[in-house]
Design a protein around this motif. Structure first.
Motif, PDB file in Angstrom:
ATOM      1  N   GLY A   1       0.275   5.698   0.193  1.00  0.00           N
ATOM      2  CA  GLY A   1      -0.398   6.660   0.170  1.00  0.00           C
ATOM      3  C   GLY A   1       0.465   8.108  -0.167  1.00  0.00           C
ATOM      4  O   GLY A   1       0.007   7.986  -1.645  1.00  0.00           O
ATOM      5  N   GLY A   2       0.682   9.297   0.455  1.00  0.00           N
ATOM      6  CA  GLY A   2       1.390   9.762  -0.621  1.00  0.00           C
ATOM      7  C   GLY A   2       3.061   9.658  -1.294  1.00  0.00           C
ATOM      8  O   GLY A   2       3.489  10.425  -1.115  1.00  0.00           O
ATOM      9  N   GLY A   3       3.000   8.240  -0.254  1.00  0.00           N
ATOM     10  CA  GLY A   3       5.066   8.234  -0.754  1.00  0.00           C
ATOM     11  C   GLY A   3       5.482   9.053  -0.027  1.00  0.00           C
ATOM     12  O   GLY A   3       6.757   8.577  -0.604  1.00  0.00           O
ATOM     13  N   ASN A   4       5.679   9.728   1.486  1.00  0.00           N
ATOM     14  CA  ASN A   4       6.491  10.501   1.670  1.00  0.00           C
ATOM     15  C   ASN A   4       7.253   9.256   3.322  1.00  0.00           C
ATOM     16  O   ASN A   4       8.117  10.466   3.646  1.00  0.00           O
ATOM     17  N   SER A   5       7.376   8.447   2.501  1.00  0.00           N
ATOM     18  CA  SER A   5       8.590   7.497   3.824  1.00  0.00           C
ATOM     19  C   SER A   5       9.128   7.612   3.525  1.00  0.00           C
ATOM     20  O   SER A   5       9.996   7.525   1.944  1.00  0.00           O
TER      21      SER A   5
ATOM     22  N   LEU B   1       0.756  -1.268   0.045  1.00  0.00           N
ATOM     23  CA  LEU B   1      -0.344   0.190  -0.219  1.00  0.00           C
ATOM     24  C   LEU B   1       1.509   1.092   0.033  1.00  0.00           C
ATOM     25  O   LEU B   1       1.748   0.741   0.248  1.00  0.00           O
TER      26      LEU B   1
ATOM     27  N   HIS C   1       3.308  11.335  14.447  1.00  0.00           N
ATOM     28  CA  HIS C   1       3.149  12.650  15.339  1.00  0.00           C
ATOM     29  C   HIS C   1       3.768  13.825  14.654  1.00  0.00           C
ATOM     30  O   HIS C   1       4.244  13.768  13.677  1.00  0.00           O
TER      31      HIS C   1
ATOM     32  N   ALA D   1      -0.671  11.468   3.299  1.00  0.00           N
ATOM     33  CA  ALA D   1      -2.016  11.123   3.284  1.00  0.00           C
ATOM     34  C   ALA D   1      -2.724  10.729   4.607  1.00  0.00           C
ATOM     35  O   ALA D   1      -1.478   9.736   5.360  1.00  0.00           O
TER      36      ALA D   1
ATOM     37  N   PHE E   1      -7.083   0.268   5.523  1.00  0.00           N
ATOM     38  CA  PHE E   1      -7.947   1.283   5.787  1.00  0.00           C
ATOM     39  C   PHE E   1      -8.425   2.221   4.434  1.00  0.00           C
ATOM     40  O   PHE E   1      -8.075   3.147   3.888  1.00  0.00           O
TER      41      PHE E   1
ATOM     42  N   GLY F   1      -2.543   7.059   4.702  1.00  0.00           N
ATOM     43  CA  GLY F   1      -0.702   6.932   5.673  1.00  0.00           C
ATOM     44  C   GLY F   1      -0.039   6.839   6.834  1.00  0.00           C
ATOM     45  O   GLY F   1       1.001   6.439   7.317  1.00  0.00           O
TER      46      GLY F   1
ATOM     47  N   TYR G   1      11.619   3.818  14.190  1.00  0.00           N
ATOM     48  CA  TYR G   1      10.235   3.908  13.888  1.00  0.00           C
ATOM     49  C   TYR G   1       9.992   4.170  11.976  1.00  0.00           C
ATOM     50  O   TYR G   1      10.970   4.646  11.526  1.00  0.00           O
TER      51      TYR G   1
END
Ligand SMILES: Cc1cc2nc3c(=O)[nH]c(=O)nc-3n(C[C@H](O)[C@H](O)[C@H](O)COP(=O)(O)OP(=O)(O)OC[C@H]3O[C@@H](n4cnc5c(N)ncnc54)[C@H](O)[C@@H]3O)c2cc1C
Length: 479
Positions: free
Chosen positions: A61-65, A59, A138, A128, A189, A131, A432
């Motif tokens: 989301g915004g691809g910000n990991s 999956l 946090h 997103a 989700f 994500g 993290y």
């Protein structure tokens, strides 16, 4: 390794779906069959397609990991950025139900003029909500309000077989606490209900001052924790000796009701938007080009030094700043990561209990300097524990460190990360997944505990018995 070659077995899926998908930091990438559904039925169809073709589904989301959390090499990647509908909004009580692709940017722009702000936002507004829930992100208010999971009231989650279940603190509570922060490994989700935060102005009271060393940084945090809605530190990771850990602190507070004489004006969207140019002249889109020559050890030393002394010279400041300007500083310079060059960057963000954090951070900063791998951007936050299964939260501090990756230093950075891991484990710390690129399975067992991992695996077996949901991160750390 930058490139994963295509396995001939994959050819049953359409070639035109193949895309090279990067980690946000750009230090790795992989080829995946990318699908961008916009409806529940289309998501179900992709799960079915994966089954038929014997492929897994990751999956995104915004691809910000920063690392490989939203990548799935040689398999299917379900990019949820087209699922962007606000399903329900109640401006009376601040409850909102959104699809997973709604970004933090869309969210705050949707609710602000009704007098609300998201309770937790990340340092970029490009993330997103799906994500953010998948990593349990946090904000700079992690101490007073916890991670985003503490503000999620309920969600609908599609299991690997296509069924959708409802989860909340009262219903499927075990899945609720494991799927938030569960890296998308238990389900997808499809609708998330969140509680927003009531605000009485579009502005925040922001105070900034410089601190001469690590001890002073910690002292400031402890002194101001209870009277700050937001608090964050920036550190000059090049400073040595008595100045080790010096930097700036920024604290911000909401304006109480009645203080802002014209809240409907300050909450207007056009009063929040980040300016398109720097100093009214330089288009922001090209700023990263000017940063590029400084992304090496001498250049980053100069920038970190310059920033520290500029802050010291200015002295403590008090300003009123729009929410967006305070929170999304990193979005001021679009594409700033490109300044790091073609091999990109990784981030390393350990979380350490308050009792051991100061010594551990000192040791880590010194080790990076000794190995001649100083981190170019260092951000310091205070956190609190939470009750999510794979949490990174604890009663302590985190230090986010950005390392430039080059062809020449890649293996040295990996070795450094192993040494840093040891310091973190010794100090009783945690890691993290949103920021991770280097964690090894044995380190994950050491900080999470075998029992927690077994508990998560048992839930995965229940929700996804065929292990359809996978990512590069999952295979690297838990595979
Ligand atoms: C500039 C910058 C600043 C940042 N600042 C912060 C910060 O202040 N605080 C913080 O905590 N993090 C921060 N991050 C990290 C970022 O917030 C997290 O990585 C977040 O998860 C990214 O959200 P995303 O939508 O891009 O998700 P992605 O990176 O695309 O995915 C994150 C995870 O969620 C899973 N996922 C995605 N969609 C779903 C879904 N619908 N259902 C289930 N799982 C799903 C994915 O599989 C993946 O494991 C920052 C990142 C950047 C680049």
């Amino acid at each position: 390794m930058r490139i994963v070659e295509t396995d001939p077995k994959v050819l049953t899926l359409p070639q035109e779906r193949l895309e090279r998908v990067p980690a946000w930091g750009g230090a790795s990438d992989s080829l995946s069959y990318v699908y961008r559904p916009s409806t529940i039925e289309q998501v179900q169809a992709v799960l079915q397609l994966a089954r038929t073709n014997g492929r897994s589904v990751g999956l995104r989301g915004g691809g910000n990991s920063y690392g490989d959390a939203a990548m799935n090499a040689e398999n299917i990647l379900l990019d949820l950025r087209r699922m962007t509908r606000v399903l329900e909004w109640n401006p009376e009580n601040g409850r909102i139900i959104v699809e997973p692709g709604v970004t933090i940017a869309q969210l705050w722009q949707y609710i602000l003029e009704d007098g609300w702000w998201p309770p937790v936002v990340t340092g970029t507004m490009m993330t997103a909500i799906g994500g953010c829930a998948g990593m349990n992100v946090h904000g700079k208010n992690a101490w007073p309000v916890g991670p985003i999971g503490d503000h999620i009231l309920a969600f609908d989650m599609m299991l690997a077989n296509g069924d959708i279940i409802a989860c909340s603190r009262d219903e499927n509570s075990d899945l609720f606490h494991a799927a938030i922060g569960g890296m998308g490994m238990l389900g997808i989700f499809t609708a998330i209900t969140l509680q927003m935060k009531r605000i009485y102005s579009g502005l925040l009271d922001v105070a900034t001052e410089s601190r001469p060393n690590l001890a002073a940084m910690f002292a400031y945090f402890e002194e101001h924790l209870e009277n700050s809605d937001y608090i964050v530190g920036w550190m000059d990771a090049f400073a040595k000796g008595d100045a080790l850990g010096r930097g700036d602190v920024h604290k911000a507070n909401y304006l109480p009701p009645g203080v802002d004489p014209a809240p409907s004006q300050t909450m207007r969207l056009d009063k929040q938007h980040l300016p398109p140019t720097l100093f009214g002249i330089v288009p922001k889109s090209i700023i990263w080009v000017f940063m590029r020559p400084f992304m090496n050890n001498p250049g980053a030393w100069l920038i970190n030094n310059g920033k520290y002394y500029a802050g010291k010279l200015t002295g403590p400041t008090q300003t009123r700043q729009p929410h967006a300007a305070f929170h999304f500083l990193l979005d001021y310079v679009p594409d700033w990561k490109r300044a790091y060059g073609r091999d990109g960057l990784i981030q390393y963000q350990p979380f350490i209990p308050k009792e051991t954090a100061q010594d551990a951070f000192r040791e880590m900063l010194q080790l990076c300097q000794k190995r001649r791998l100083p981190n170019y951007l260092t951000v310091f936050k205070r956190h609190r524990p939470d009750d999510f299964l794979l949490t990174h939260g604890l009663d302590g501090y985190s230090m986010a460190m950005d390392f430039r990756i080059t062809k020449g230093n890649r293996s040295r950075v990996a070795q450094l990360a192993r040494e840093l891991d040891e310091i973190v484990l010794q100090a009783g710390g945690r890691f993290y997944f949103a920021k991770d690129s280097t964690l090894r399975p044995e380190t994950a067992v050491a900080y999470l505990g075998q029992q927690t991992i077994d508990q998560f695996r048992a839930l995965k077996q229940r929700c996804d018995p065929d292990k359809l949901l996978q990512t590069n991160l999952w295979r690297r750390v838990f595979g």
